[in-house]
Design an enzyme around this catalytic site. Structure first.
Site, PDB file in Angstrom:
ATOM      1  N   HIS A 272     -25.122 173.488 -11.662  1.00  0.00           N
ATOM      2  CA  HIS A 272     -26.497 172.998 -11.615  1.00  0.00           C
ATOM      3  C   HIS A 272     -27.293 173.775 -12.651  1.00  0.00           C
ATOM      4  O   HIS A 272     -27.210 175.005 -12.700  1.00  0.00           O
ATOM      5  CB  HIS A 272     -27.080 173.199 -10.208  1.00  0.00           C
ATOM      6  CG  HIS A 272     -28.565 173.119 -10.181  1.00  0.00           C
ATOM      7  ND1 HIS A 272     -29.262 172.009 -10.614  1.00  0.00           N
ATOM      8  CD2 HIS A 272     -29.515 174.023  -9.806  1.00  0.00           C
ATOM      9  CE1 HIS A 272     -30.557 172.236 -10.488  1.00  0.00           C
ATOM     10  NE2 HIS A 272     -30.744 173.455 -10.015  1.00  0.00           N
TER      11      HIS A 272
ATOM     12  N   HIS B 206     -31.049 173.531 -15.578  1.00  0.00           N
ATOM     13  CA  HIS B 206     -32.384 172.965 -15.816  1.00  0.00           C
ATOM     14  C   HIS B 206     -32.547 172.610 -17.301  1.00  0.00           C
ATOM     15  O   HIS B 206     -33.298 173.278 -18.020  1.00  0.00           O
ATOM     16  CB  HIS B 206     -33.457 173.994 -15.415  1.00  0.00           C
ATOM     17  CG  HIS B 206     -33.439 174.426 -13.978  1.00  0.00           C
ATOM     18  ND1 HIS B 206     -34.158 175.514 -13.505  1.00  0.00           N
ATOM     19  CD2 HIS B 206     -32.799 173.912 -12.891  1.00  0.00           C
ATOM     20  CE1 HIS B 206     -33.962 175.660 -12.202  1.00  0.00           C
ATOM     21  NE2 HIS B 206     -33.127 174.710 -11.800  1.00  0.00           N
TER      22      HIS B 206
ATOM     23  N   GLU C  72     -28.408 176.880  -3.405  1.00  0.00           N
ATOM     24  CA  GLU C  72     -27.934 175.488  -3.469  1.00  0.00           C
ATOM     25  C   GLU C  72     -26.522 175.351  -2.901  1.00  0.00           C
ATOM     26  O   GLU C  72     -25.852 174.346  -3.142  1.00  0.00           O
ATOM     27  CB  GLU C  72     -27.958 174.966  -4.923  1.00  0.00           C
ATOM     28  CG  GLU C  72     -29.309 175.018  -5.610  1.00  0.00           C
ATOM     29  CD  GLU C  72     -30.311 173.967  -5.118  1.00  0.00           C
ATOM     30  OE1 GLU C  72     -29.987 173.243  -4.157  1.00  0.00           O
ATOM     31  OE2 GLU C  72     -31.402 173.900  -5.684  1.00  0.00           O
TER      32      GLU C  72
ATOM     33  N   HIS D 104     -36.241 168.360 -11.550  1.00  0.00           N
ATOM     34  CA  HIS D 104     -35.650 169.652 -11.195  1.00  0.00           C
ATOM     35  C   HIS D 104     -34.499 170.040 -12.131  1.00  0.00           C
ATOM     36  O   HIS D 104     -34.558 171.067 -12.793  1.00  0.00           O
ATOM     37  CB  HIS D 104     -35.199 169.610  -9.720  1.00  0.00           C
ATOM     38  CG  HIS D 104     -34.545 170.874  -9.263  1.00  0.00           C
ATOM     39  ND1 HIS D 104     -34.194 171.115  -7.958  1.00  0.00           N
ATOM     40  CD2 HIS D 104     -34.157 171.974  -9.940  1.00  0.00           C
ATOM     41  CE1 HIS D 104     -33.637 172.315  -7.872  1.00  0.00           C
ATOM     42  NE2 HIS D 104     -33.599 172.851  -9.052  1.00  0.00           N
TER      43      HIS D 104
HETATM   44  P1  13P Z   1     -30.372 180.286  -6.901  1.00  0.00           P
HETATM   45  O1  13P Z   1     -30.877 181.513  -7.621  1.00  0.00           O
HETATM   46  O2  13P Z   1     -30.476 180.436  -5.398  1.00  0.00           O
HETATM   47  O3  13P Z   1     -28.999 179.915  -7.364  1.00  0.00           O
HETATM   48  O4  13P Z   1     -31.356 179.074  -7.234  1.00  0.00           O
HETATM   49  C1  13P Z   1     -31.579 178.645  -8.549  1.00  0.00           C
HETATM   50  C2  13P Z   1     -31.943 177.199  -8.634  1.00  0.00           C
HETATM   51  O5  13P Z   1     -31.881 176.633  -9.713  1.00  0.00           O
HETATM   52  C3  13P Z   1     -32.335 176.464  -7.417  1.00  0.00           C
HETATM   53  O6  13P Z   1     -32.369 175.097  -7.614  1.00  0.00           O
HETATM   54 ZN    ZN Z   2     -32.526 174.498  -9.754  1.00  0.00          ZN
END
Ligand code: 13P
Ligand code: ZN
Length: 269
Positions: free
Chosen positions: A142, A144, A119, A214
């Site tokens: 970022h 989840h 990302e 996401h």
């Molecule tokens: P990375 O392992 O490349 O950081 O990706 C994790 C992710 O959440 C992608 O949206």
């Molecule tokens: Zn992600």
């Protein structure tokens, strides 16, 4: 081997915050496998010796030219690296990058050639935007978060500020500590430049944005503050879901109570 955090307590402090937050993300169940990523603009902690460090690998393109990143350095979680591992060994599961002089690429300078997160286009475009605005924000996160993502699986919560107003009304702290609310970005391919562009345009109005189905992307002065904003939002989502699970639609705080909060805490919205 020489470690870049050795004898650099201020820099080590920032990276330790990343490790602490990475542990929280794993404990919360928001970081399955390699899920989520963190970058921190660490330029203010870089000394001459670090500026002279040779690249560990060849220059790689960012995918965009980001003129405000000239001379900047970032700690980046490694792609495919696990938050639960970042929590214990942040420099083995992430790396420090230097932006190349053309502002279109980067090189890794420490400690090991760990490729940065997939990302990176979104993270670096956001840092470029923050600098262009003179923002004091240095960290982007970022992750989840389960309940917030669940809410994006129905169109009504994707309408502008519907989720924000609902989440704010679940408990007073959410508006106080996430005062700009939750922006919404319709589904886009993870890691794409389109995602990066959409993220920047929403950050003009919000500190936390939701990537539909996401995860969230949050910015703040440091990674702990960015985490706190997501944490209060997700707490509200959990309260909403708990009420629904008990069989009723929660009332939420009244419009008067929300207004009283905004005045008392001098909130922007
Ligand atoms: P990375 O392992 O490349 O950081 O990706 C994790 C992710 O959440 C992608 O949206
Ligand atoms: Zn992600």
């Amino acid at each position: 081997m020489k470690y870049v955090l050795e004898n650099r307590p201020a820099l080590a402090g920032e990276v330790n915050k990343v490790a602490e937050v990475a542990g929280y993300l794993w404990q919360k169940g928001w970081a399955e496998r390699n899920g989520g990523n963190i970058t921190v603009n660490i330029t203010e902690f870089v000394d001459d010796e670090m500026r002279r460090l040779p690249p560990l690998d060849g220059a790689k393109p960012i995918g965009a030219t980001l003129p405000h990143l000239r001379g900047c350095y970032f700690y980046c979680k490694g792609t495919n690296k696990r938050m639960r591992d970042v929590a214990r060994w942040p420099m083995a599961n992430g790396s420090i990058i230097r932006i190349t002089d053309d502002c279109a690429g980067y090189v890794i300078i420490a400690d090991q050639p760990v490729a940065p997160t997939s990302e990176l286009p979104s993270h670096l475009s956001v840092h470029n935007y923050l600098i262009s605005r003179g923002s004091p924000y240095k960290a982007s996160l970022h992750t989840h978060p389960i309940e917030l993502i669940a809410m994006t699986h129905t169109p009504k919560f994707l309408e502008k500020d519907v989720a924000t107003n609902l989440l704010w009304s679940m408990i007073p702290e959410t508006k106080a500590f996430c005062p700009r609310g939750l922006g919404i970005i319709p589904y886009k391919l993870p890691g794409s430049v389109e995602m990066a562009e959409a993220t920047i345009s929403e950050l003009a109005d919000y500190d936390v944005v939701m990537w539909e189905k996401h995860g969230v992307f949050a910015v703040d002065t440091d990674v702990m503050q960015a985490f706190d904003q997501v944490d209060v939002l997700n707490k509200s989502a959990q309260i909403y879901i708990a009420a629904r699970g008990m069989g009723f639609e929660p009332d939420g705080m009244t419009a008067e109570q929300m207004k009283e909060m905004s005045v008392a805490f001098n909130l922007p919205k």
